[in-house]
Motif scaffolding. Structure first.
Motif, PDB file in Angstrom:
ATOM      1  N   LEU A 103       0.816  -1.219   0.000  1.00 42.39           N
ATOM      2  CA  LEU A 103       0.000   0.000   0.000  1.00 42.39           C
ATOM      3  C   LEU A 103       0.849   1.267   0.000  1.00 42.39           C
ATOM      4  CD1 LEU A 103      -2.876  -0.964   2.462  1.00 42.39           C
ATOM      5  CD2 LEU A 103      -2.961  -0.808  -0.015  1.00 42.39           C
ATOM      6  N   GLY A 104       2.159   1.096   0.130  1.00 43.08           N
ATOM      7  CA  GLY A 104       3.000   2.282  -0.028  1.00 43.08           C
ATOM      8  C   GLY A 104       3.917   2.613   1.121  1.00 43.08           C
ATOM      9  N   LEU A 118       7.059  -4.670  -6.135  1.00 49.04           N
ATOM     10  CA  LEU A 118       7.246  -5.469  -4.918  1.00 49.04           C
ATOM     11  C   LEU A 118       8.418  -6.420  -5.091  1.00 49.04           C
ATOM     12  CD1 LEU A 118       3.517  -6.359  -4.112  1.00 49.04           C
ATOM     13  CD2 LEU A 118       5.002  -4.837  -2.798  1.00 49.04           C
ATOM     14  N   ALA A 152      13.906   0.805  -2.343  1.00 51.20           N
ATOM     15  CA  ALA A 152      12.711   0.367  -1.619  1.00 51.20           C
ATOM     16  C   ALA A 152      11.822   1.568  -1.286  1.00 51.20           C
ATOM     17  CB  ALA A 152      13.119  -0.350  -0.339  1.00 51.20           C
ATOM     18  N   LYS A 153      12.448   2.668  -0.932  1.00 43.54           N
ATOM     19  CA  LYS A 153      11.688   3.864  -0.548  1.00 43.54           C
ATOM     20  C   LYS A 153      10.966   4.453  -1.755  1.00 43.54           C
ATOM     21  CE  LYS A 153      12.312   8.162   2.034  1.00 43.54           C
ATOM     22  NZ  LYS A 153      11.188   7.954   2.937  1.00 43.54           N
ATOM     23  N   ALA A 188       8.113   2.275  -2.695  1.00 47.90           N
ATOM     24  CA  ALA A 188       6.984   2.451  -1.777  1.00 47.90           C
ATOM     25  C   ALA A 188       6.205   3.710  -2.143  1.00 47.90           C
ATOM     26  CB  ALA A 188       7.502   2.541  -0.336  1.00 47.90           C
ATOM     27  N   ASN A 189       6.937   4.756  -2.425  1.00 49.82           N
ATOM     28  CA  ASN A 189       6.313   6.032  -2.788  1.00 49.82           C
ATOM     29  C   ASN A 189       5.529   5.890  -4.097  1.00 49.82           C
ATOM     30  OD1 ASN A 189       5.951   8.737  -2.073  1.00 49.82           O
ATOM     31  ND2 ASN A 189       7.353   9.355  -3.713  1.00 49.82           N
ATOM     32  N   ARG A 226       4.221   3.109  -5.321  1.00 47.78           N
ATOM     33  CA  ARG A 226       3.013   2.306  -5.076  1.00 47.78           C
ATOM     34  C   ARG A 226       1.945   3.152  -4.401  1.00 47.78           C
ATOM     35  NH1 ARG A 226       6.795  -1.726  -3.825  1.00 47.78           N
ATOM     36  NH2 ARG A 226       6.793  -1.133  -1.631  1.00 47.78           N
ATOM     37  N   ASN A 227       2.393   3.971  -3.479  1.00 50.08           N
ATOM     38  CA  ASN A 227       1.427   4.774  -2.736  1.00 50.08           C
ATOM     39  C   ASN A 227       0.711   5.792  -3.621  1.00 50.08           C
ATOM     40  OD1 ASN A 227       1.460   7.452  -0.430  1.00 50.08           O
ATOM     41  ND2 ASN A 227       0.084   5.711  -0.353  1.00 50.08           N
ATOM     42  N   PRO A 261      -4.378   4.448   2.690  1.00 50.95           N
ATOM     43  CA  PRO A 261      -3.465   5.008   1.666  1.00 50.95           C
ATOM     44  C   PRO A 261      -3.429   6.546   1.703  1.00 50.95           C
ATOM     45  CG  PRO A 261      -4.948   3.382   0.707  1.00 50.95           C
ATOM     46  CD  PRO A 261      -5.453   3.653   2.080  1.00 50.95           C
ATOM     47  N   LEU A 281      -3.785   8.347   4.380  1.00 53.72           N
ATOM     48  CA  LEU A 281      -2.999   8.696   5.558  1.00 53.72           C
ATOM     49  C   LEU A 281      -1.511   8.703   5.186  1.00 53.72           C
ATOM     50  CD1 LEU A 281      -4.074   9.206   8.427  1.00 53.72           C
ATOM     51  CD2 LEU A 281      -3.495   6.869   8.990  1.00 53.72           C
ATOM     52  N   LEU A 282      -1.129   7.703   4.386  1.00 54.06           N
ATOM     53  CA  LEU A 282       0.274   7.646   3.949  1.00 54.06           C
ATOM     54  C   LEU A 282       0.611   8.832   3.048  1.00 54.06           C
ATOM     55  CD1 LEU A 282       0.859   3.858   3.131  1.00 54.06           C
ATOM     56  CD2 LEU A 282       1.351   5.081   5.236  1.00 54.06           C
ATOM     57  N   LYS A 326      -0.460  11.679   3.502  1.00 61.09           N
ATOM     58  CA  LYS A 326      -0.513  12.871   4.374  1.00 61.09           C
ATOM     59  C   LYS A 326      -1.608  13.845   3.972  1.00 61.09           C
ATOM     60  CE  LYS A 326       4.249  12.349   5.652  1.00 61.09           C
ATOM     61  NZ  LYS A 326       5.573  12.451   5.173  1.00 61.09           N
ATOM     62  N   LYS A 351      -7.362   6.458  -3.714  1.00 61.29           N
ATOM     63  CA  LYS A 351      -6.309   7.428  -4.028  1.00 61.29           C
ATOM     64  C   LYS A 351      -6.245   7.703  -5.526  1.00 61.29           C
ATOM     65  CE  LYS A 351      -3.010   3.636  -3.827  1.00 61.29           C
ATOM     66  NZ  LYS A 351      -1.879   3.050  -3.155  1.00 61.29           N
TER      67      LYS A 351
END
Lengths: 381, 236
Positions: free
Chosen positions: A277-278, B58, B78-79, B82-83, B85-86, B111, B113-114, B116, B162
């Motif tokens: 999910l991120g 992933l 990885a960061k 993640a960003n 994917r988000n 999602p 919340l991630l 912001k 999102k």
């Protein structure tokens, strides 16, 4: 901030597991505070009692005098200047004969009018007896004496000759301090000086004021120096009790560690979902670490909820001490009033917080090395 | 001409197996355009999920180039992954993968919340997504109180809240009965048509296949066949 929000939500949602961990940590928190508070309270009251009954603002010791060396009682004597504020005490070796048994002791002469120390010396002045004496309750118990009893007391005068006279117990005082009680008897200074031929002489001068003036032929004993043995005893007791509460803390942390390890194993899919999910693996690692840390925060909060009124009650009403506590050789009243300083509360909180974060971080490191795909499948071992 | 949202070139994926290795994807190349409703179809072990994982950042390919929505997912940290994917991707899983201690609302809100987003914006967007999927009444329920169909709707709400450009759905109907599977597929097709969201499925469910515009057949890590079809319409 998001990690905190998520960690809070996770723990709130985890229900019973959260409460169990928080409860055990809160118990450890309250117990550490209680044990330390008890010892600090004991330390404080022992010091206060020592100041009130024995040391006042400090003591001058005549040169050559050492309270632990009976031979120095004869050498460590001096005339004290009249300008000094406080009270002199003359120490002599002697013995009493209650019921015909010989009981060696220290005879201490103190002015009957003194009000500096808590010793009830006024009883000496008020007594009609020819040679009145005061003893503490421990001494009374050991020698099976009580107020009004008469018995023979023997001592040596300044030239070493034995002399003896019948004394009358004018009062039995109840002091928390064994050091003014056990193995000693208190008589009027003037009488003792007269009977030993040591007019105007005394071994120590208990000072009324903290700032000493220089006295020739005497050594100033700072209050801190006089109280040092108490500090040492309390520190020794703290050391041994710390061992037990560190074991308790270790058990609580082990429970937390176990929860975290199990969490990471059981929540693999959840971890994989977070990542998909991120969240980055590092962020998930932080989340799990914070969860562990939050257990400690909840534990501290919970401990505060039930611990604060409980500890406050004990601090106000004291904890009654059993009779046998008197035999521990250090000042101990009938009750100990625990003292909880802010430093103690802060230090204990920080120890629990830091150790909880540490044991949570330890297993959470595994997350950073997890393959998100394997985590999603729940295939990690 | 629609833009390519997915460009895969000569992708290999190898896994260690005993002392040797197992090749899950072999020299696989594939393009996908915006607003496609496509599926990777094939038997178990054909490489569908592995390919979805690579596209989703992933997992990384052992070899080859993978550009998804203009980003090189084969070489992302990885960061950054993640960003990515988000912000850009939505995931729908076979077992829904709802976060068990959160309510439906919190799951869908996650999602955002991630990202912001502000609380007001989160509440508005989540409410819209729940209403769009007809599950607003479930907002305060925990996942364990939901039926399979409801759970998958929540998972879809979480994926679309999102507004991602691409949704990767791994066997989304495998745990659903036929009626729920059709409902879910109609919902996703509506999303695709109304919002222009691209979907890439991994499936071997014929009910899913019937709704797809394009079916990419995989076998032993290779594309066996890539065919377009006239999908079942939402109203059917």
């Amino acid at each position: 901030m998001i990690a905190w929000t998520l960690a809070y939500r996770n723990l709130k949602g985890a229900g019973l597991r959260t409460w169990l961990n928080a409860s055990i940590l809160s118990l450890v928190f309250v117990l550490i505070l209680f044990i330390n508070g008890l010892l600090d309270g004991w330390n404080q009251s022992a010091k206060q009692d020592s100041i009130a009954w024995e040391f006042a603002a400090g003591q001058y010791w005549a040169q050559g005098f050492d309270p632990l060396d009976p031979f120095s009682y004869q050498e460590g004597l001096k005339d004290w200047p009249q300008s000094l504020e406080g009270t002199p005490i003359l120490w002599r070796q002697g013995s009493i004969y209650p019921d015909g048994r010989m009981y060696p002791l220290i005879i201490k002469g103190i002015p009957a009018q003194q009000e500096l120390l808590a010793l009830p010396t006024a009883l000496l002045a008020q007594s009609q007896a020819q040679f009145p004496a005061l003893i503490g309750h421990r001494m009374a118990k050991n020698c099976q004496l009580q107020k009004g009893d008469r018995l023979l007391m023997r001592w040596r005068d300044q030239k070493g000759s034995f002399d003896a006279q019948e004394i009358e117990i004018a009062g039995v005082f109840d002091s928390p301090l064994p050091s003014v009680d056990q193995g000693q008897i208190w008589v009027d200074l003037l009488s003792l000086q007269a009977k030993t031929g040591l007019e105007n002489k005394a071994n120590i001068w208990v000072a009324a004021k903290a700032k000493p003036q220089s006295v020739a032929g005497a050594n100033w004993q700072e209050l801190e120096v006089l109280l040092a043995p108490i500090n040492k005893i309390i520190e020794a007791k703290k050391g041994s009790s710390q061992f037990s509460y560190y074991i308790l803390l270790a058990i609580a942390l082990l429970a937390l560690f176990d929860t975290q390890v199990l969490s990471i194993f059981k929540r693999q899919k959840e971890i994989g979902t977070y990542i998909s999910l991120g969240m980055s693996p590092k962020e998930v690692q932080l989340l799990f670490t914070l969860e562990g840390g939050l257990y400690a925060i909840f534990g501290l909060f919970l401990g505060g909820l039930y611990g604060a009124p409980l500890l406050y009650y004990l601090a106000q009403n004291g904890i009654p001490m059993p009779e046998m506590a008197d035999e521990m050789g250090v000042s101990m009243g009938k009750a100990i009033y625990p003292v909880y300083s802010w430093i103690l509360i802060l230090k204990t909180s920080l120890i629990i917080l830091a150790s909880s974060f540490l044991v949570s971080y330890w297993p959470a490191r595994k997350i950073a090395r997890m393959s998100p795909v394997a985590a999603l499948k729940g295939k990690l071992q | 001409m629609k833009e390519d949202i997915l460009v895969l070139k000569h992708i290999y994926k190898r896994f260690p197996l005993g002392e040797g290795e197992f090749t899950a994807l072999k020299d696989l190349s594939l393009n996908m355009q915006a607003a496609e409703f496509s599926g990777l179809v094939g038997p178990s072990g054909s490489g569908k999920t592995t390919l979805l994982n690579i596209i989703g950042g992933l997992d990384q390919p052992s070899e080859g180039e993978a550009i998804v929505l203009g980003q090189d997912v084969a070489n992302m940290s990885a960061k950054a992954a993640a960003n990515f994917r988000n912000l850009e991707l939505g995931f729908i899983f076979q077992q829904f993968n709802l976060l068990p201690v959160y309510t439906v609302f919190e799951n869908v809100e996650f999602p955002l919340l991630l990202q912001k987003k502000s609380k007001a914006e989160r509440q508005k967007t989540v409410k819209e997504a729940l209403e769009w999927l007809g599950i607003a009444h479930l907002a305060n329920k925990k996942p364990d109180k939901l039926s399979g169909g409801e759970g998958q709707r929540v998972a879809i709400a979480r994926a679309i809240v999102k507004r991602p450009k691409l949704i990767l759905a791994d066997e989304p109907t495998a745990n659903l009965d036929a009626a729920n599977a059709h409902n879910i597929m109609r919902l996703m097709r509506r999303l695709n048509q109304e919002l222009g969201t691209s979907f890439l499925f991994s499936t071997h469910d014929e009910k899913v296949m019937a709704y797809l515009e394009r079916i990419i057949h995989l076998r032993d890590g290779e594309i066996e066949k890539d065919e377009a079809q006239i999908p079942k319409t939402v109203s059917e």
